[in-house]
Structures are given as C-alpha cells and as structure tokens.
Design a protein around this motif. Sequence first.
Motif, PDB file in Angstrom:
ATOM      1  N   TYR A 113       0.875  -1.281   0.038  1.00 50.72           N
ATOM      2  CA  TYR A 113       0.074   0.046   0.093  1.00 50.72           C
ATOM      3  C   TYR A 113       0.825   1.377   0.024  1.00 50.72           C
ATOM      4  O   TYR A 113       0.353   2.318   0.496  1.00 50.72           O
ATOM      5  CB  TYR A 113      -0.873   0.187   1.236  1.00 50.72           C
ATOM      6  N   ARG A 114       1.981   1.136  -0.551  1.00 57.41           N
ATOM      7  CA  ARG A 114       2.878   2.366  -0.520  1.00 57.41           C
ATOM      8  C   ARG A 114       4.042   1.858  -1.411  1.00 57.41           C
ATOM      9  O   ARG A 114       4.148   0.716  -1.786  1.00 57.41           O
ATOM     10  CB  ARG A 114       3.512   2.849   0.793  1.00 57.41           C
ATOM     11  N   ALA A 115       4.995   2.670  -1.802  1.00 53.95           N
ATOM     12  CA  ALA A 115       5.978   2.346  -2.794  1.00 53.95           C
ATOM     13  C   ALA A 115       6.975   1.349  -2.014  1.00 53.95           C
ATOM     14  O   ALA A 115       7.423   1.673  -0.910  1.00 53.95           O
ATOM     15  CB  ALA A 115       6.961   3.667  -3.043  1.00 53.95           C
ATOM     16  N   HIS A 116       7.492   0.152  -2.812  1.00 58.08           N
ATOM     17  CA  HIS A 116       8.663  -0.391  -1.976  1.00 58.08           C
ATOM     18  C   HIS A 116       9.845   0.180  -1.979  1.00 58.08           C
ATOM     19  O   HIS A 116      10.310   0.937  -2.922  1.00 58.08           O
ATOM     20  CB  HIS A 116       8.483  -1.699  -2.993  1.00 58.08           C
ATOM     21  N   SER A 117      10.392   0.340  -0.712  1.00 56.68           N
ATOM     22  CA  SER A 117      11.572   0.911  -0.738  1.00 56.68           C
ATOM     23  C   SER A 117      12.962  -0.033  -0.594  1.00 56.68           C
ATOM     24  O   SER A 117      12.726  -1.372  -0.409  1.00 56.68           O
ATOM     25  CB  SER A 117      11.528   1.784   0.846  1.00 56.68           C
ATOM     26  N   VAL A 118      14.071   0.490  -0.538  1.00 56.15           N
ATOM     27  CA  VAL A 118      15.389  -0.156  -0.224  1.00 56.15           C
ATOM     28  C   VAL A 118      15.314  -1.205   0.748  1.00 56.15           C
ATOM     29  O   VAL A 118      15.651  -2.273   0.723  1.00 56.15           O
ATOM     30  CB  VAL A 118      16.308   0.662  -0.566  1.00 56.15           C
ATOM     31  N   GLY A 119      14.868  -0.602   1.805  1.00 55.50           N
ATOM     32  CA  GLY A 119      14.958  -1.600   3.096  1.00 55.50           C
ATOM     33  C   GLY A 119      13.908  -2.676   3.121  1.00 55.50           C
ATOM     34  O   GLY A 119      13.983  -3.739   4.085  1.00 55.50           O
ATOM     35  N   ASP A 120      12.933  -2.595   2.147  1.00 59.91           N
ATOM     36  CA  ASP A 120      11.794  -3.594   2.132  1.00 59.91           C
ATOM     37  C   ASP A 120      12.238  -4.864   1.136  1.00 59.91           C
ATOM     38  O   ASP A 120      11.753  -5.950   1.553  1.00 59.91           O
ATOM     39  CB  ASP A 120      10.687  -2.980   1.295  1.00 59.91           C
TER      40      ASP A 120
END
Length: 126
Positions: free
Chosen positions: A105-112
């Motif tokens: 439900y949000r942008a996938h980030s580096v930490g994900d």
Amino acid sequence: EVQLQASGGGLVQAGGSLRLSCVVSGLSFDDYAIGWFRQAPGEEREAVSCISSSEGRPYYADSVKGRFTISSDNAKNTVYLQMNSLKPEDTAVYYCAADKTPLRYRAHSVGDMDYWGKGTLVTVSS
C-alpha cells in the motif's frame, strides 16, 4: 535459493534507449514484488520502478514516469525495464531486487527488499 541477475546496461547517448533484464530464480512472481533500483556515484540507492501481481499498477519514481516501463514475462522468469529518452542524470548502477511482501500500500523501498542481484551499469552521455 533465490537469485536475481540483472543485465542490459551500457553506454548510450542522451535521448537513447536501453532495456534492462532481470532473470529471477527460486521464487514465484505471484509471491514477490520485483523492483528496479539505482545508485549514482555519491548518492543513495533509490527506487525506480516496481511491479507486483498483488498491486493494481506498477510504481514509478517521478523522475522516470513517462520514460521508463516495467514489465514481466512469467514464462521467462524475467522482469524488464524499458528505458527511453534517457538523460545524463539516469546514469547509475541499476539493481533488481525482490520483496517477499508483494502488497504494501505504498512504494517499495530499499529497506523492504529481501533479495538483491548484482547491478548493471547504465551510462548516459550528454
């Protein structure tokens, strides 16, 4: 064992195009989101685009919207990043990565991201 192998980088003039490929093994596209990230010299790694069968539409960073297109070919276990109208500021090492939480439900980030491939260098000359 999950493996991601990115390829397709190279040297291109501004305004040109490249297509990056990410061959994925050891996971199902149904269970993961696959993303492209990039890191320019002296900069932090940033998300470029991401695709997930659990999400309605792909994510694109504002800086690449309208120029880059992400797609997947499940039969070939490959995710592509078509990059058009390239700019010198697109110069970076590009990485593909996999997130085992396909819906956030949000942008996938580096930490994900749980798995990373080795990068491929894209150089855009002015």
